[in-house]
Scaffold this motif. Structure first.
Motif, PDB file in Angstrom:
ATOM      1  N   ASN A  79       5.943  -5.922   2.966  1.00  0.00           N
ATOM      2  CA  ASN A  79       4.504  -6.029   2.659  1.00  0.00           C
ATOM      3  C   ASN A  79       4.009  -7.460   2.453  1.00  0.00           C
ATOM      4  O   ASN A  79       2.843  -7.655   2.098  1.00  0.00           O
ATOM      5  N   ALA A  96       1.233  -4.171  -3.410  1.00  0.00           N
ATOM      6  CA  ALA A  96       0.909  -3.563  -2.113  1.00  0.00           C
ATOM      7  C   ALA A  96       0.802  -2.049  -2.187  1.00  0.00           C
ATOM      8  O   ALA A  96       0.565  -1.389  -1.183  1.00  0.00           O
ATOM      9  N   GLY A  97       0.950  -1.476  -3.382  1.00  0.00           N
ATOM     10  CA  GLY A  97       0.863  -0.021  -3.537  1.00  0.00           C
ATOM     11  C   GLY A  97      -0.580   0.462  -3.447  1.00  0.00           C
ATOM     12  O   GLY A  97      -1.517  -0.334  -3.265  1.00  0.00           O
ATOM     13  N   GLY A  98      -0.745   1.761  -3.609  1.00  0.00           N
ATOM     14  CA  GLY A  98      -2.081   2.355  -3.490  1.00  0.00           C
ATOM     15  C   GLY A  98      -3.082   1.706  -4.436  1.00  0.00           C
ATOM     16  O   GLY A  98      -4.196   1.339  -4.039  1.00  0.00           O
ATOM     17  N   VAL A  99      -2.714   1.557  -5.704  1.00  0.00           N
ATOM     18  CA  VAL A  99      -3.614   0.916  -6.662  1.00  0.00           C
ATOM     19  C   VAL A  99      -3.604  -0.592  -6.462  1.00  0.00           C
ATOM     20  O   VAL A  99      -4.655  -1.246  -6.432  1.00  0.00           O
ATOM     21  N   ALA A 107       0.867  10.649  -9.339  1.00  0.00           N
ATOM     22  CA  ALA A 107       0.583  11.610 -10.414  1.00  0.00           C
ATOM     23  C   ALA A 107       0.760  13.047  -9.940  1.00  0.00           C
ATOM     24  O   ALA A 107       1.071  13.937 -10.737  1.00  0.00           O
ATOM     25  N   ALA A 122       3.650  -4.481  -8.197  1.00  0.00           N
ATOM     26  CA  ALA A 122       3.408  -3.426  -7.213  1.00  0.00           C
ATOM     27  C   ALA A 122       2.066  -3.665  -6.508  1.00  0.00           C
ATOM     28  O   ALA A 122       1.222  -2.772  -6.389  1.00  0.00           O
ATOM     29  N   CYS A 124      -8.767   8.022  -6.980  1.00  0.00           N
ATOM     30  CA  CYS A 124      -7.831   7.736  -8.076  1.00  0.00           C
ATOM     31  C   CYS A 124      -7.408   6.270  -8.066  1.00  0.00           C
ATOM     32  O   CYS A 124      -7.486   5.573  -9.087  1.00  0.00           O
ATOM     33  N   VAL A 125      -6.961   5.792  -6.900  1.00  0.00           N
ATOM     34  CA  VAL A 125      -6.457   4.406  -6.850  1.00  0.00           C
ATOM     35  C   VAL A 125      -7.579   3.394  -7.058  1.00  0.00           C
ATOM     36  O   VAL A 125      -7.392   2.376  -7.736  1.00  0.00           O
ATOM     37  N   ARG A 173      13.375 -10.564 -10.985  1.00  0.00           N
ATOM     38  CA  ARG A 173      12.191 -11.184 -10.383  1.00  0.00           C
ATOM     39  C   ARG A 173      12.324 -12.707 -10.348  1.00  0.00           C
ATOM     40  O   ARG A 173      11.439 -13.442 -10.742  1.00  0.00           O
ATOM     41  N   TYR A 219       3.620  -0.997 -11.941  1.00  0.00           N
ATOM     42  CA  TYR A 219       4.966  -0.466 -11.737  1.00  0.00           C
ATOM     43  C   TYR A 219       5.534   0.147 -13.007  1.00  0.00           C
ATOM     44  O   TYR A 219       5.997   1.283 -13.035  1.00  0.00           O
ATOM     45  N   TYR A 242      10.148  -8.372  -5.824  1.00  0.00           N
ATOM     46  CA  TYR A 242      10.526  -7.806  -7.126  1.00  0.00           C
ATOM     47  C   TYR A 242      12.033  -7.540  -7.126  1.00  0.00           C
ATOM     48  O   TYR A 242      12.694  -7.697  -6.110  1.00  0.00           O
ATOM     49  N   ARG A 301       4.316  13.685 -10.675  1.00  0.00           N
ATOM     50  CA  ARG A 301       4.616  13.564 -12.113  1.00  0.00           C
ATOM     51  C   ARG A 301       4.070  14.779 -12.879  1.00  0.00           C
ATOM     52  O   ARG A 301       4.733  15.337 -13.747  1.00  0.00           O
ATOM     53  N   THR A 342       3.827  -8.937  -6.671  1.00  0.00           N
ATOM     54  CA  THR A 342       5.188  -8.535  -6.321  1.00  0.00           C
ATOM     55  C   THR A 342       5.147  -7.371  -5.332  1.00  0.00           C
ATOM     56  O   THR A 342       4.307  -6.467  -5.435  1.00  0.00           O
ATOM     57  N   SER A 376       7.819  -5.576  -1.773  1.00  0.00           N
ATOM     58  CA  SER A 376       9.004  -5.768  -0.948  1.00  0.00           C
ATOM     59  C   SER A 376       8.599  -6.565   0.302  1.00  0.00           C
ATOM     60  O   SER A 376       7.427  -6.558   0.695  1.00  0.00           O
ATOM     61  N   ARG A 435      -1.853   0.463 -22.268  1.00  0.00           N
ATOM     62  CA  ARG A 435      -1.737   1.278 -21.053  1.00  0.00           C
ATOM     63  C   ARG A 435      -3.118   1.798 -20.694  1.00  0.00           C
ATOM     64  O   ARG A 435      -3.773   2.416 -21.540  1.00  0.00           O
TER      65      ARG A 435
HETATM   66  N1  LIG Z   1      -2.345   5.002 -15.902  1.00  0.00           N
HETATM   67  C1  LIG Z   1      -3.156   5.415 -14.930  1.00  0.00           C
HETATM   68  O1  LIG Z   1      -4.306   5.765 -15.157  1.00  0.00           O
HETATM   69  C2  LIG Z   1      -2.645   5.414 -13.515  1.00  0.00           C
HETATM   70  C3  LIG Z   1      -3.513   5.706 -12.454  1.00  0.00           C
HETATM   71  C4  LIG Z   1      -3.020   5.636 -11.152  1.00  0.00           C
HETATM   72  C5  LIG Z   1      -1.689   5.317 -10.933  1.00  0.00           C
HETATM   73  N2  LIG Z   1      -0.878   5.093 -12.006  1.00  0.00           N
HETATM   74  C6  LIG Z   1       0.541   4.738 -11.809  1.00  0.00           C
HETATM   75  O2  LIG Z   1       0.576   3.453 -11.213  1.00  0.00           O
HETATM   76  C7  LIG Z   1       1.721   3.373 -10.387  1.00  0.00           C
HETATM   77  C8  LIG Z   1       1.316   2.915  -8.990  1.00  0.00           C
HETATM   78  O3  LIG Z   1       0.553   3.928  -8.370  1.00  0.00           O
HETATM   79  P1  LIG Z   1       0.261   3.818  -6.806  1.00  0.00           P
HETATM   80  O4  LIG Z   1      -0.652   4.916  -6.448  1.00  0.00           O
HETATM   81  O5  LIG Z   1      -0.133   2.423  -6.467  1.00  0.00           O
HETATM   82  O6  LIG Z   1       1.729   4.097  -6.219  1.00  0.00           O
HETATM   83  P2  LIG Z   1       2.304   3.796  -4.778  1.00  0.00           P
HETATM   84  O7  LIG Z   1       1.218   3.717  -3.766  1.00  0.00           O
HETATM   85  O8  LIG Z   1       3.412   4.764  -4.578  1.00  0.00           O
HETATM   86  O9  LIG Z   1       2.908   2.325  -4.890  1.00  0.00           O
HETATM   87  C9  LIG Z   1       4.017   2.060  -5.655  1.00  0.00           C
HETATM   88  C10 LIG Z   1       4.439   0.625  -5.366  1.00  0.00           C
HETATM   89  O10 LIG Z   1       5.507   0.276  -6.269  1.00  0.00           O
HETATM   90  C11 LIG Z   1       6.159  -0.804  -5.677  1.00  0.00           C
HETATM   91  N3  LIG Z   1       7.473  -0.965  -6.278  1.00  0.00           N
HETATM   92  C12 LIG Z   1       8.592  -0.224  -6.062  1.00  0.00           C
HETATM   93  N4  LIG Z   1       9.616  -0.707  -6.810  1.00  0.00           N
HETATM   94  C13 LIG Z   1       9.119  -1.772  -7.514  1.00  0.00           C
HETATM   95  C14 LIG Z   1       9.669  -2.672  -8.467  1.00  0.00           C
HETATM   96  N5  LIG Z   1      10.960  -2.584  -8.855  1.00  0.00           N
HETATM   97  N6  LIG Z   1       8.863  -3.646  -9.004  1.00  0.00           N
HETATM   98  C15 LIG Z   1       7.565  -3.747  -8.624  1.00  0.00           C
HETATM   99  N7  LIG Z   1       6.977  -2.905  -7.718  1.00  0.00           N
HETATM  100  C16 LIG Z   1       7.758  -1.940  -7.181  1.00  0.00           C
HETATM  101  C17 LIG Z   1       6.208  -0.498  -4.207  1.00  0.00           C
HETATM  102  O11 LIG Z   1       6.118  -1.732  -3.539  1.00  0.00           O
HETATM  103  P3  LIG Z   1       6.583  -1.968  -2.004  1.00  0.00           P
HETATM  104  O12 LIG Z   1       5.910  -0.894  -1.195  1.00  0.00           O
HETATM  105  O13 LIG Z   1       6.089  -3.334  -1.694  1.00  0.00           O
HETATM  106  O14 LIG Z   1       8.087  -1.826  -1.999  1.00  0.00           O
HETATM  107  C18 LIG Z   1       4.972   0.392  -3.979  1.00  0.00           C
HETATM  108  O15 LIG Z   1       4.016  -0.262  -3.184  1.00  0.00           O
HETATM  109  C19 LIG Z   1       2.389   4.757 -10.414  1.00  0.00           C
HETATM  110  O16 LIG Z   1       3.409   4.729 -11.387  1.00  0.00           O
HETATM  111  C20 LIG Z   1       1.276   5.656 -10.857  1.00  0.00           C
HETATM  112  O17 LIG Z   1       1.753   6.827 -11.483  1.00  0.00           O
HETATM  113  C21 LIG Z   1      -1.320   5.139 -13.279  1.00  0.00           C
END
Ligand SMILES: NC(=O)c1ccc[n+]([C@@H]2O[C@H](COP(=O)([O-])OP(=O)(O)OC[C@H]3O[C@@H](n4cnc5c(N)ncnc54)[C@H](OP(=O)(O)O)[C@@H]3O)[C@@H](O)[C@H]2O)c1
Length: 305
Positions: free
Chosen positions: A181, A155-158, A42, A153, A129-130, A199, A217, A195, A45, A176, A178, A248
């Motif tokens: 992870n 393994a991401g932060g959330v 964010a 996603a 946040c996460v 998929r 994702y 992913y 963004r 899902t 890469s 959402r």
């Molecule tokens: N709506 C809300 O309130 C809210 C709040 C927080 C975050 N978000 C959104 O949620 C998303 C994730 O946030 P985050 O902090 O976890 O981000 P992050 O730590 O950057 O993690 C993003 C993850 O996306 C994965 N990814 C990349 N390409 C992909 C694909 N094609 N299909 C599936 N997964 C894929 C990656 O996986 P690998 O590392 O395994 O490659 C990575 O771990 C972001 O878009 C963020 O803006 C929304």
């Protein structure tokens, strides 16, 4: 005070390090001396104008997550003595009041909790946040024992926190990610699948359909997993999904939920994966890494030394 800030929406080049006046602590606010701040997608963004329609005041100091010490307390605030360690998620209020990429930040008291002694400032800065998003998703999907849950996603932060919350609730979790992870996800108790390319790996693990899908994702991830859903399956996304039926979720400051998460971290029941902790003057490098999707875990920026 030292602060990163931007004077208009744009790319990485608009964020500059400089001197800004210290924020004034308003009614119901706490002035926090920043020790650590997590970096989130964010952050780029919003810098790019993703929420330009919301109230904002330039120069905007970025930074949604904060850990630090109470430096001063406004009127009508209880429970935050000067010197106490605190942590919080600022939400979009940062676009008016200023964010955490600065020496000091003024935060609404309702967005803060006292940091448990067992939680370091780095973890406290990485979690809000996460963690709040992961918990909101787990509650929105009513994840419970026996559910088969797919996480995009994972393994991401959330995602990595959501996986842990879902496993702790007794769910069977497929995520899902890469291949880099896969072992990490297995260590959390989830089955990893790749992913990309429709998929196709999902078909391998979807012999039993999913009761819930958590999408961190967006894009086509949910649409491509629709054929693996059980009748009446719950789905939700945190991203911008092409799947029209997906609600959402939107994270907001929530002190009660953050206190619950901080206590899980203190008890080692929730582990925040921190990829790196960087000095204040390298904050924009950390944001660039997040923007490229290259971080393996949370990146944390230290407060100015
Ligand atoms: N709506 C809300 O309130 C809210 C709040 C927080 C975050 N978000 C959104 O949620 C998303 C994730 O946030 P985050 O902090 O976890 O981000 P992050 O730590 O950057 O993690 C993003 C993850 O996306 C994965 N990814 C990349 N390409 C992909 C694909 N094609 N299909 C599936 N997964 C894929 C990656 O996986 P690998 O590392 O395994 O490659 C990575 O771990 C972001 O878009 C963020 O803006 C929304």
């Amino acid at each position: 005070m030292e602060a990163w800030s931007y004077d208009g929406w744009g790319g990485p080049e608009v964020v500059r390090l400089g001197e800004l006046p210290e924020p004034e602590v308003g009614d119901g606010q706490v002035l926090v001396e920043v020790t650590a701040a997590g970096v989130n997608p964010a952050d780029h963004r919003l810098r790019s104008g993703g929420a330009a329609q919301l109230p904002h005041r330039f120069p905007i100091v970025p930074g949604l997550d904060v850990a630090g010490r109470v430096a001063a307390v406004g009127s009508d605030v209880d429970g935050f003595a000067v010197g106490r360690r605190v942590m919080g998620y600022l939400g979009v209020a940062f676009m008016v009041d200023g964010g955490s990429w600065a020496r000091m930040v003024a935060v609404d008291a309702g967005s803060l909790v006292v940091t448990p002694d067992a939680v370091s400032d780095e973890l406290a800065g990485a979690l809000p946040c996460v963690g709040l998003t992961a918990l909101l998703m787990a509650d929105t999907l009513s994840v419970s024992a026996g559910d088969r849950v797919l996480v995009h996603a994972a393994a991401g932060g959330v995602g990595h926190l959501f996986v842990q919350l879902a496993v702790a609730r007794g769910a069977e979790v497929v995520g899902t990610a890469s291949p880099r992870n896969f072992d990490y996800l297995r260590s959390l108790g989830a089955e990893p699948v790749a992913y990309g390319d429709g998929r196709t790996d999902l078909a391998r693990v979807a012999s039993r359909p999913f009761d819930a899908v958590a999408d961190f994702y967006g894009g086509d991830a949910l649409a491509e997993s629709a054929r693996f859903l059980a009748l009446g399956a719950r789905v939700a996304t945190a991203g911008a999904s092409t799947f029209a039926d997906a609600p959402r979720i939107g994270v907001r400051p929530d002190a009660r939920a953050l206190a619950e998460l901080a206590s899980l971290v203190a008890d080692d029941e929730l582990r925040v994966r921190v990829a790196d902790v960087v000095p204040f003057d390298r904050a924009t490098e950390a944001l660039a890494t997040v923007e490229e999707g290259a971080a393996a875990g949370k990146l944390v920026v230290l407060g100015p030394q």
